[in-house]
Design an enzyme around this catalytic site. Structure first.
Site, mmCIF file in Angstrom:
data_model
loop_
_atom_site.group_PDB
_atom_site.id
_atom_site.type_symbol
_atom_site.label_atom_id
_atom_site.label_comp_id
_atom_site.label_asym_id
_atom_site.label_seq_id
_atom_site.Cartn_x
_atom_site.Cartn_y
_atom_site.Cartn_z
ATOM 1 N N LYS A 102 1.091 -1.258 0.033
ATOM 2 C CA LYS A 102 -0.110 -0.215 -0.118
ATOM 3 C C LYS A 102 0.770 1.428 -0.124
ATOM 4 O O LYS A 102 1.741 1.494 0.720
ATOM 5 C CB LYS A 102 -0.919 0.029 1.320
ATOM 6 C CG LYS A 102 -1.771 -1.197 1.265
ATOM 7 C CD LYS A 102 -2.842 -1.191 2.633
ATOM 8 C CE LYS A 102 -3.665 -2.601 2.560
ATOM 9 N NZ LYS A 102 -4.377 -2.525 3.944
ATOM 10 N N LEU A 142 5.079 1.281 11.470
ATOM 11 C CA LEU A 142 5.089 1.856 10.401
ATOM 12 C C LEU A 142 3.681 2.558 9.783
ATOM 13 O O LEU A 142 2.964 1.775 9.718
ATOM 14 C CB LEU A 142 5.643 1.004 9.005
ATOM 15 C CG LEU A 142 5.502 1.606 7.584
ATOM 16 C CD1 LEU A 142 6.591 2.379 7.662
ATOM 17 C CD2 LEU A 142 5.895 0.653 6.759
ATOM 18 N N LYS A 169 -6.265 6.363 1.766
ATOM 19 C CA LYS A 169 -7.289 6.203 3.090
ATOM 20 C C LYS A 169 -6.168 6.431 4.314
ATOM 21 O O LYS A 169 -6.712 6.689 5.382
ATOM 22 C CB LYS A 169 -7.804 5.077 3.197
ATOM 23 C CG LYS A 169 -7.125 3.739 2.840
ATOM 24 C CD LYS A 169 -6.700 3.035 3.964
ATOM 25 C CE LYS A 169 -5.962 1.725 3.593
ATOM 26 N NZ LYS A 169 -5.457 0.950 4.564
ATOM 27 N N GLY A 215 -8.414 -4.031 0.411
ATOM 28 C CA GLY A 215 -9.576 -4.047 0.981
ATOM 29 C C GLY A 215 -9.614 -3.843 2.498
ATOM 30 O O GLY A 215 -8.425 -3.640 3.132
ATOM 31 N N ARG A 264 -2.512 1.418 12.594
ATOM 32 C CA ARG A 264 -1.061 1.955 12.939
ATOM 33 C C ARG A 264 -1.361 3.303 12.367
ATOM 34 O O ARG A 264 -0.747 4.258 13.181
ATOM 35 C CB ARG A 264 0.169 1.183 11.959
ATOM 36 C CG ARG A 264 0.182 -0.222 12.573
ATOM 37 C CD ARG A 264 1.627 -0.654 11.924
ATOM 38 N NE ARG A 264 1.617 -0.822 10.477
ATOM 39 C CZ ARG A 264 1.021 -1.730 10.098
ATOM 40 N NH1 ARG A 264 0.583 -2.905 10.599
ATOM 41 N NH2 ARG A 264 0.790 -1.767 8.561
#
Length: 349
Positions: free
Chosen positions: A112, A303, A200, A145, A270
């Site tokens: 991501k 992270l 997001k 997702g 996170r």
């Protein structure tokens, strides 16, 4: 039970490990590549990734190795779970493996974020395909997702999207992931799904900060956080269409609103935690600006992808001349151009 597939997972972090555990539930033979000796040892000897996914027992058939060539070779499927900052260099290590050079391995990614390059921020699949042999162009698959690694590892019901311009490969990945706990859907909107997965996290950092502020503020509450979710989704969609997303429903389904909701609200998030730490522990005092934060992200102890993605969203917004007030506000906060209190005063008049 039918004989499973041979699957490699490149990246032994929480998400790569969680995906490996899910894939192993389908009677597939899964091996993970990890950099750290302690990760290799704990997965092979104790069936647990004690460094990145502690407390979750893994299928004893899962193996782990520091040899990336061994893990990536002769696999029917290869999942890339490398952090976005190291994606291009990781792909360069495996591109000449015979089973990849001849195209016999289907390659998917669960990474991501945006990937830095000399030409500016790039998307994950674009980066991978620029390194891989030419016949992989438009044939790799992006899987994303609302899916925290912890719950995927536990087998809790989770929805994912397998996005690819190659429908056969999308379906093959979807079939591989047809295991207990996973519901997987296909999509052609590879750009939109990737944008949702990356952007997001930026919104979730702001959500975490507001969540921390709500504990002592007379002005911030549940209504404020819902306002942020709605406005954040709008910004993600604006960014997505500016970069070439093809389907509006990408943003109103699990890739968009679903992933945004769980990232902002889950105890496992996170990015939410990082936003909370900005308020509660003065986390940003360790860094002089956003570049210093990214260069020394290891000092955080976990992270927060959104802190890194924020820089690249800001660059894209400037280049595309689009207005993203929430993402811009976080950039100013991380870059020490303004405090969150000052930003709130400008946003709420």
């Amino acid at each position: 039970m039918m004989e499973g597939k041979s699957v490699g997972v490149i990246g032994g972090g929480a998400w790569g490990t969680g995906m490996a555990q899910a894939i192993a539930r389908g009677n597939n033979k899964v091996s993970i590549w990890a950099l750290e000796d302690e990760v290799v040892d704990s997965i092979n000897n104790e069936h647990e990734n004690k460094k990145f996914l502690p407390g979750y027992k893994l299928n004893p058939t899962i193996t782990c190795s520091k040899d990336i060539i061994e893990v990536a070779s002769n696999k029917e499927f290869l999942f890339i779970a490398s952090p976005s900052l190291f994606l291009a260099s990781t792909m360069a290590k495996i591109k000449d493996i015979p089973s990849i050079a001849d195209g016999s391995t289907i390659i998917a990614s669960v990474t991501k974020g945006f990937v830095p390059s000399e030409e500016g921020p790039k998307l994950v699949l674009e980066t991978m395909e620029s390194v891989l042999p030419e016949f992989y162009k438009d044939c790799t698959v992006y899987v994303a997702g609302p899916s925290h690694a912890e719950e995927v590892a536990m087998g809790k019901i989770t929805g994912l999207v397998a996005a690819s311009l190659n429908p056969k490969n999308s379906i093959k990945v979807r079939e591989l992931l047809k295991v207990p706990g996973l519901m997987v859907f296909s999509s052609f909107d590879v750009v939109g799904v990737q944008i949702c997965a990356a952007a997001k996290n930026v919104v979730a950092v702001v959500y975490g900060a507001l969540d921390a502020l709500s504990e002592t503020s007379d002005f911030i509450g549940d209504n404020t956080e819902s306002l942020l979710l709605a406005a954040g989704l709008n910004e993600i969609q604006t960014l997505g269409f500016a970069m070439g997303a093809s389907h509006a429903e990408t943003f109103t389904s699990i890739s968009g609103v679903g992933d945004l909701d769980v990232t902002c609200k889950s105890k496992y998030g996170r990015n939410r935690r990082f936003g909370q730490d900005i308020i509660k522990t003065d986390m940003l005092s360790k860094f002089k600006d956003i570049d210093d934060l990214i260069a020394n992200v290891g000092k955080i102890g976990y992270l927060p992808e959104g802190a890194i993605a924020c820089k690249y969203v800001h660059q894209i917004a400037q280049k595309k001349d689009i207005k993203l007030p929430i993402c811009d506000a976080l950039f100013k906060i991380l870059n020490k151009e303004a405090t969150i209190t000052e930003i709130l005063k400008t946003l709420v008049r």
